[in-house]
Scaffold this active site. Structure first.
Site, PDB file in Angstrom:
ATOM      1  N   CYS A  56     -29.075 -35.881 -14.645  1.00  0.00           N
ATOM      2  CA  CYS A  56     -28.531 -34.874 -15.506  1.00  0.00           C
ATOM      3  C   CYS A  56     -27.183 -34.043 -14.930  1.00  0.00           C
ATOM      4  O   CYS A  56     -26.071 -34.297 -15.105  1.00  0.00           O
ATOM      5  CB  CYS A  56     -29.351 -33.718 -15.833  1.00  0.00           C
ATOM      6  SG  CYS A  56     -30.923 -34.307 -17.105  1.00  0.00           S
ATOM      7  N   HIS A 106     -26.564 -27.997 -17.665  1.00  0.00           N
ATOM      8  CA  HIS A 106     -27.145 -27.978 -16.609  1.00  0.00           C
ATOM      9  C   HIS A 106     -26.162 -27.554 -15.329  1.00  0.00           C
ATOM     10  O   HIS A 106     -26.108 -28.468 -14.186  1.00  0.00           O
ATOM     11  CB  HIS A 106     -27.952 -29.172 -16.400  1.00  0.00           C
ATOM     12  CG  HIS A 106     -29.126 -29.122 -15.463  1.00  0.00           C
ATOM     13  ND1 HIS A 106     -30.192 -30.139 -15.331  1.00  0.00           N
ATOM     14  CD2 HIS A 106     -29.609 -28.264 -14.559  1.00  0.00           C
ATOM     15  CE1 HIS A 106     -31.123 -29.813 -14.545  1.00  0.00           C
ATOM     16  NE2 HIS A 106     -30.688 -28.683 -14.014  1.00  0.00           N
TER      17      HIS A 106
END
Length: 518
Positions: A56, A106
């Site tokens: 991610c 993120h």
């Protein structure tokens, strides 16, 4: 700069851990994705799109900056994303766009905006150094251990939880992301203030179909009685590469007994969550149409990386195998040809230069000179008879689940995976899409191997990269231990809310005005 009226809005819709191979536009006949199918028919499909890292944080940082993860640097899920690195949000904001983020990106570090003027929700995962997992502590082969484990469980134990649930934390988060993003689109459409008519960039980023593979009954039940095709087993005689052994050890796959039913249930849950994401895409398209914005908005759909789902005997991500690194990439709207499919290998680092071109954003050379990708606008326009060369696609992996930096380069139909000191992997993806036949030692592929190895090593020293990654891991582990003592100051983003001025509570609000409160 062009005038605001000639520049499209840009809506980027993102899934999390969605492999291109698990969607209808890429040929999966088991999954139900009618809205993605419709978007593909209305626009352009990049058939060979890659993430630039199978994890991610580094993938998203690469996408935002147009740089490879090592060039940010952002190599794993706990390395700080420097605030001084330009993103496409900075570039479009400088060009006069409103820049809005809803959902997961993120970002690691105290900067939780990275050029976005507005952020409508907090993130779903920690923004600090918590998830630092030094290679030195993982062992050989690398494994989750000690504080890195969750109650002594292995990653692979996630497969045992697949099934229906009345509600999930991922649904809870994604529904907030959808609500706030759709509300903001309505407000922008109805805005009559000083900034009315300004073009906007919105990123709405969702956490599904990320594991665990669970979904509410209304999505799980869509697959009752439907075929769920299982992955083909790896033929006898095909030896796993050391990189495969490492990631399977990290996930605990090498110690697990995984039967067909467990894989079937995991895929059913994954497809169910994918159908939810498909419904989300449909809701955004419908809202743009409701407010007359559809013809003025470029809609882009992608994911940060994929999921192996049992392909090649592997699960989850953290590998440079195709199901883990191939992502959907769809464009539709103004300046985009309809019904077009492009086979040129592309990747997420292409989005920054592409968005800048769509927005008419003039960027200095010291920004564009660091791009690892190319603008896709020529390919999107479908210019007949025009050559649109694209540089080789590079994918990196320097996170947990490996013990040294790994790079892959995709050029045309060929893919080379390189790790210093390990055997090369070379695959002809047209003849061998499952990556079973490593041609690195085949004399007939020597020219291709040498050319791709030269490409993968351009501007990259694997020995220096390993030194830098290990140093960063050590520093972050030290800092994490220090910050665990004393009073905690969170880097998590807290969206501002001015409830006192919402609805019919302002001094000039007219209760008879149907648009009051916007």
């Amino acid at each position: 700069m062009t005038t605001a009226g000639s520049r499209p809005n840009i809506l980027l819709l993102m899934a999390d851990q969605l492999s291109a191979f698990a969607t209808g536009p890429y040929g999966n006949e088991d999954v139900l994705t009618p809205n993605l199918d419709a978007l593909a028919e209305r626009g352009t499909v990049f058939e060979n799109a890659y993430c630039n890292a199978p994890l991610c944080v580094p993938s998203r940082a690469a996408m935002m900056t147009g740089r490879l993860p090592s060039g940010v640097p952002s190599n794993d899920n706990a390395e700080e994303f420097p605030a001084s690195v330009p993103t496409f949000a900075h570039s479009l904001r400088r060009a006069g766009y409103r820049t809005i983020l809803s959902g997961k990106m993120h970002f690691v570090g105290p900067d939780q905006l990275h050029g976005f003027e507005e952020r409508l929700t907090t993130d779903i995962f920690p923004p600090d150094l918590t998830w630092t997992r030094p290679w030195e502590e993982q062992g050989d082969p690398p494994r989750l251990s000690g504080a890195q484990q969750n109650g002594g469980r292995e990653y692979v134990d996630i497969l045992r939880s697949s099934g229906p649930l009345p509600w999930t934390y991922q649904m809870h988060y994604d529904e907030e992301v959808r609500f706030t993003a759709l509300r903001r689109i309505r407000e922008l459409a109805l805005d009559s203030g000083e900034r009315a008519g300004e073009p906007w960039l919105m990123v709405a980023s969702f956490t599904q179909p990320h594991d665990p593979y669970v979904a509410p009954p209304e999505y799980w039940n869509r697959y009752e009685g439907r075929r769920i095709t299982l992955p083909e087993p790896v033929p006898d005689g095909v030896e796993p590469h050391p990189l495969d052994r490492w990631v399977n050890a990290f996930h605990g796959v090498d110690r697990a007994e995984i039967d067909d039913e467990a894989v079937r249930l995991a895929r059913r849950g994954y497809y169910a969550m994918t159908s939810y994401i498909d419904d989300v895409v449909g809701s955004f398209v419908a809202e743009l149409e409701r407010f007359g914005l559809l013809d003025d908005t470029v809609v882009v759909f992608t994911s940060d990386h994929g999921d192996q789902l049992g392909e090649h005997g592997m699960y989850f991500k953290r590998t440079l195998r195709e199901w883990s690194v191939r992502v959907p990439l769809l464009f539709a709207g103004p300046q985009v040809a309809s019904g077009r499919r492009i086979g040129t290998p592309t990747s997420l680092v292409d989005l920054h230069p592409t968005f800048a071109d769509l927005a008419g954003a003039a960027l200095p050379e010291w920004v564009t000179g660091r791009f690892a990708g190319d603008s896709l606008t020529g390919l999107l326009a479908g210019d007949a008879g025009t050559e649109h060369p694209h540089r080789d696609v590079v994918v990196e992996n320097s996170a947990e689940g490996t013990l040294l930096p790994v790079r892959a380069v995709v050029s045309g139909r060929h893919k080379l995976v390189y790790a210093h000191g390990l055997p090369d992997q070379l695959y002809d993806l047209e003849k061998d899409p499952r990556e079973l036949d490593n041609r690195a030692a085949d004399p007939g592929y020597a020219e291709v191997r040498d050319r791709l190895r030269s490409s993968v090593l351009t501007d990259w020293d694997p020995v220096a990269a390993e030194r830098d990654v290990v140093t960063s891991q050590r520093v972050r582990a030290f800092l994490g231990e220090a910050l665990a003592h004393g009073a905690h100051t969170s880097w998590a983003y807290e969206p501002p809310v001015d409830a006192a001025r919402q609805w019919i509570r302002g001094t000039d609000d007219d209760p008879w005005d149907p648009l009051c409160g916007f």
